[in-house]
Write a protein that holds these residues in place. Sequence first.
Motif, PDB file in Angstrom:
ATOM      1  N   GLN A   6     -15.092  39.917  57.475  1.00 43.96           N
ATOM      2  CA  GLN A   6     -16.071  39.837  58.568  1.00 43.96           C
ATOM      3  C   GLN A   6     -16.672  38.441  58.648  1.00 43.96           C
ATOM      4  O   GLN A   6     -16.784  37.855  59.733  1.00 43.96           O
ATOM      5  CB  GLN A   6     -17.168  40.877  58.355  1.00 43.96           C
ATOM      6  CG  GLN A   6     -18.239  40.857  59.446  1.00 43.96           C
ATOM      7  CD  GLN A   6     -19.306  41.927  59.214  1.00 43.96           C
ATOM      8  OE1 GLN A   6     -19.188  42.774  58.345  1.00 43.96           O
ATOM      9  NE2 GLN A   6     -20.367  41.866  60.009  1.00 43.96           N
ATOM     10  N   GLN A   7     -17.066  37.892  57.512  1.00 46.99           N
ATOM     11  CA  GLN A   7     -17.648  36.556  57.501  1.00 46.99           C
ATOM     12  C   GLN A   7     -16.627  35.508  57.952  1.00 46.99           C
ATOM     13  O   GLN A   7     -16.958  34.562  58.671  1.00 46.99           O
ATOM     14  CB  GLN A   7     -18.155  36.214  56.103  1.00 46.99           C
ATOM     15  CG  GLN A   7     -19.372  37.028  55.697  1.00 46.99           C
ATOM     16  CD  GLN A   7     -19.913  36.582  54.350  1.00 46.99           C
ATOM     17  OE1 GLN A   7     -19.968  35.391  54.073  1.00 46.99           O
ATOM     18  NE2 GLN A   7     -20.307  37.520  53.532  1.00 46.99           N
ATOM     19  N   TYR A   8     -15.408  35.697  57.539  1.00 43.59           N
ATOM     20  CA  TYR A   8     -14.342  34.765  57.894  1.00 43.59           C
ATOM     21  C   TYR A   8     -14.139  34.757  59.417  1.00 43.59           C
ATOM     22  O   TYR A   8     -14.018  33.699  60.035  1.00 43.59           O
ATOM     23  CB  TYR A   8     -13.070  35.201  57.184  1.00 43.59           C
ATOM     24  CG  TYR A   8     -11.979  34.169  57.140  1.00 43.59           C
ATOM     25  CD1 TYR A   8     -12.095  33.025  56.362  1.00 43.59           C
ATOM     26  CD2 TYR A   8     -10.795  34.359  57.858  1.00 43.59           C
ATOM     27  CE1 TYR A   8     -11.074  32.093  56.289  1.00 43.59           C
ATOM     28  CE2 TYR A   8      -9.772  33.430  57.793  1.00 43.59           C
ATOM     29  CZ  TYR A   8      -9.914  32.301  56.996  1.00 43.59           C
ATOM     30  OH  TYR A   8      -8.905  31.384  56.939  1.00 43.59           O
ATOM     31  N   ALA A   9     -14.125  35.959  60.010  1.00 47.08           N
ATOM     32  CA  ALA A   9     -13.958  36.069  61.458  1.00 47.08           C
ATOM     33  C   ALA A   9     -15.104  35.379  62.188  1.00 47.08           C
ATOM     34  O   ALA A   9     -14.896  34.709  63.214  1.00 47.08           O
ATOM     35  CB  ALA A   9     -13.880  37.538  61.865  1.00 47.08           C
ATOM     36  N   GLU A  10     -16.312  35.528  61.647  1.00 49.96           N
ATOM     37  CA  GLU A  10     -17.465  34.867  62.263  1.00 49.96           C
ATOM     38  C   GLU A  10     -17.329  33.354  62.195  1.00 49.96           C
ATOM     39  O   GLU A  10     -17.686  32.635  63.128  1.00 49.96           O
ATOM     40  CB  GLU A  10     -18.750  35.316  61.560  1.00 49.96           C
ATOM     41  CG  GLU A  10     -19.089  36.790  61.798  1.00 49.96           C
ATOM     42  CD  GLU A  10     -20.287  37.250  60.979  1.00 49.96           C
ATOM     43  OE1 GLU A  10     -20.801  36.429  60.170  1.00 49.96           O
ATOM     44  OE2 GLU A  10     -20.701  38.414  61.119  1.00 49.96           O
ATOM     45  N   MET A  11     -16.808  32.861  61.087  1.00 52.46           N
ATOM     46  CA  MET A  11     -16.600  31.421  60.942  1.00 52.46           C
ATOM     47  C   MET A  11     -15.583  30.923  61.961  1.00 52.46           C
ATOM     48  O   MET A  11     -15.722  29.832  62.532  1.00 52.46           O
ATOM     49  CB  MET A  11     -16.129  31.106  59.520  1.00 52.46           C
ATOM     50  CG  MET A  11     -17.183  31.350  58.454  1.00 52.46           C
ATOM     51  SD  MET A  11     -16.530  31.101  56.786  1.00 52.46           S
ATOM     52  CE  MET A  11     -16.390  29.326  56.772  1.00 52.46           C
ATOM     53  N   LEU A  12     -14.552  31.725  62.204  1.00 52.33           N
ATOM     54  CA  LEU A  12     -13.549  31.339  63.190  1.00 52.33           C
ATOM     55  C   LEU A  12     -14.168  31.233  64.578  1.00 52.33           C
ATOM     56  O   LEU A  12     -13.871  30.306  65.339  1.00 52.33           O
ATOM     57  CB  LEU A  12     -12.413  32.364  63.212  1.00 52.33           C
ATOM     58  CG  LEU A  12     -11.577  32.517  61.941  1.00 52.33           C
ATOM     59  CD1 LEU A  12     -10.474  33.542  62.166  1.00 52.33           C
ATOM     60  CD2 LEU A  12     -11.004  31.187  61.495  1.00 52.33           C
TER      61      LEU A  12
END
Length: 281
Positions: free
Chosen positions: A62-68
Amino acid sequence: MTSHHTCLCCQRRPLLQGLTLLLLSPGLALAQDGAREGVEVGGNSVFSRLVPADTIEQSAAQQYAEMLQQAAAQKALGGKNHPQVRRLRAIAQRIIPHAMGWNPRAKNWRWEVNLIGSQQINAFCMPGGKIAFYSGILDKLKLTDDEVATVMGHEIAHALREHARARMGKNAATGIGANLLSNVLGLGQLGQTVTSYGAQLLTLQFSRSDESDADLVGMELAARAGFDPRAGVTLWQKMAAASKGAPPQWLSTHPSGDTRIADIQANLPKVMPLYARSQVK
């Protein structure tokens, strides 16, 4: 090579598009006497058993997707045809098949390899195989493919060895105290604690022991993938030169460069045969 959870990663910064990599499943090579070849680091921390891996991996995704999304909004993503993106993904495709020998969960991870538009000398791999490199580490240190593989192997090793999960488990156990045993089976209070720590994945600090562990496991992963493990020495020499007496931010809790180089050199005899065999293949 990082102290803030995402190893060579210390802070949130922009990324790029993700890529799911197909995995093979080669077992770890054994010597003729049946002993395992490679470095010796022992099993994963018992604290990692206190928190569910699925919870942490989902939080990381989830955090990774937000960073993207943030990176896209800032136009800081490297496109799939960017030379450095293609380079990173090609190196990852060679390393990742050897990950399952260290953690069987890696077979089902949705691996992604991304490029972050930032001048920081940094890189990371979040739980679940979410990898990102900062453009600064590639540009400023002018890394060779062998050195990139050394960095990537180190970051992947943090995820395989579940260092973030273990740190969260330790923090959760400390916070729960006397209630731990009565709640652990149902994950009641523990589950809530894990959720709260999940929001801190990108600032979670690794210990010096974790960093040394990742250095060795990463060196072996690189060697098995056909990258020269001696690159760890030149990598840390470049890191030292780049620091100019003021180490990069993520080095605050890391072993010193001299210590890391000495440990790498001491363990080279254990991985050079793996590298030599990969060259024959």
